[in-house]
Write an enzyme that holds these catalytic residues in place. Sequence first.
Site, mmCIF file in Angstrom:
data_model
loop_
_atom_site.group_PDB
_atom_site.id
_atom_site.type_symbol
_atom_site.label_atom_id
_atom_site.label_comp_id
_atom_site.label_asym_id
_atom_site.label_seq_id
_atom_site.Cartn_x
_atom_site.Cartn_y
_atom_site.Cartn_z
ATOM 1 N N CYS A 73 0.801 -1.233 0.000
ATOM 2 C CA CYS A 73 0.000 0.000 0.000
ATOM 3 C C CYS A 73 0.831 1.279 0.000
ATOM 4 C CB CYS A 73 -0.975 -0.007 1.179
ATOM 5 S SG CYS A 73 -0.198 -0.209 2.792
ATOM 6 N N HIS A 74 2.136 1.184 0.120
ATOM 7 C CA HIS A 74 2.990 2.377 0.218
ATOM 8 C C HIS A 74 4.211 2.185 -0.673
ATOM 9 C CE1 HIS A 74 5.779 5.262 2.218
ATOM 10 N NE2 HIS A 74 4.659 5.902 2.496
ATOM 11 N N PHE A 75 4.203 2.440 -1.875
ATOM 12 C CA PHE A 75 3.192 2.980 -2.767
ATOM 13 C C PHE A 75 2.948 1.969 -3.882
ATOM 14 C CE2 PHE A 75 5.509 6.612 -1.038
ATOM 15 C CZ PHE A 75 4.482 7.412 -0.562
#
Length: 175
Positions: A73-75
Amino acid sequence: MSTTTTQKSSYTREDLLACAHGELFGPNNARLPLPNMLMMDRITHISDQGGKYGKGEIIAELDIHPDLWFFDCHFESDPVMPGCLGLDATWQLLGFFLGWVGNPGRGRALGVGNVKFSGQVLPTAKKLTYRIDLKRVISRKLVLGLADATVSVDGKDIYQADDLKVGLFTSTDGF
């Protein structure tokens, strides 16, 4: 302050999980967070002596592998560990130290003087190492730890945090 015979100088992941469940220092005392927020796999060394200031030190590690939760999720298409998670790990370790030396209360991060990020943790990395150098521990009505920290990935220093502050509180009602 000196270590007692019940203190260990290193802790496994199972020990750290016991701390997260309140089984290491007691139910109302310092705890580590549970996974996914537990940001270390082991403490390889902890002492109330030594370190840069002669007041104590902690060395801990996190094994890096591509399936760690934050890389998804990052990124998207640019996976990197959030720097704030590395900073949080240093607060976690300072709070652990305060409980380890026998202070009562629940840990809360209180601040940091200066943080510098000069590198990144990618999914191809192997190991993150945290080094905490204790500067001062106040053990009165207020329990407060003050420390500096360095975070390195595969032997290269990438984060520096100066004047980390963690307090232990016997009541967090007014916090």
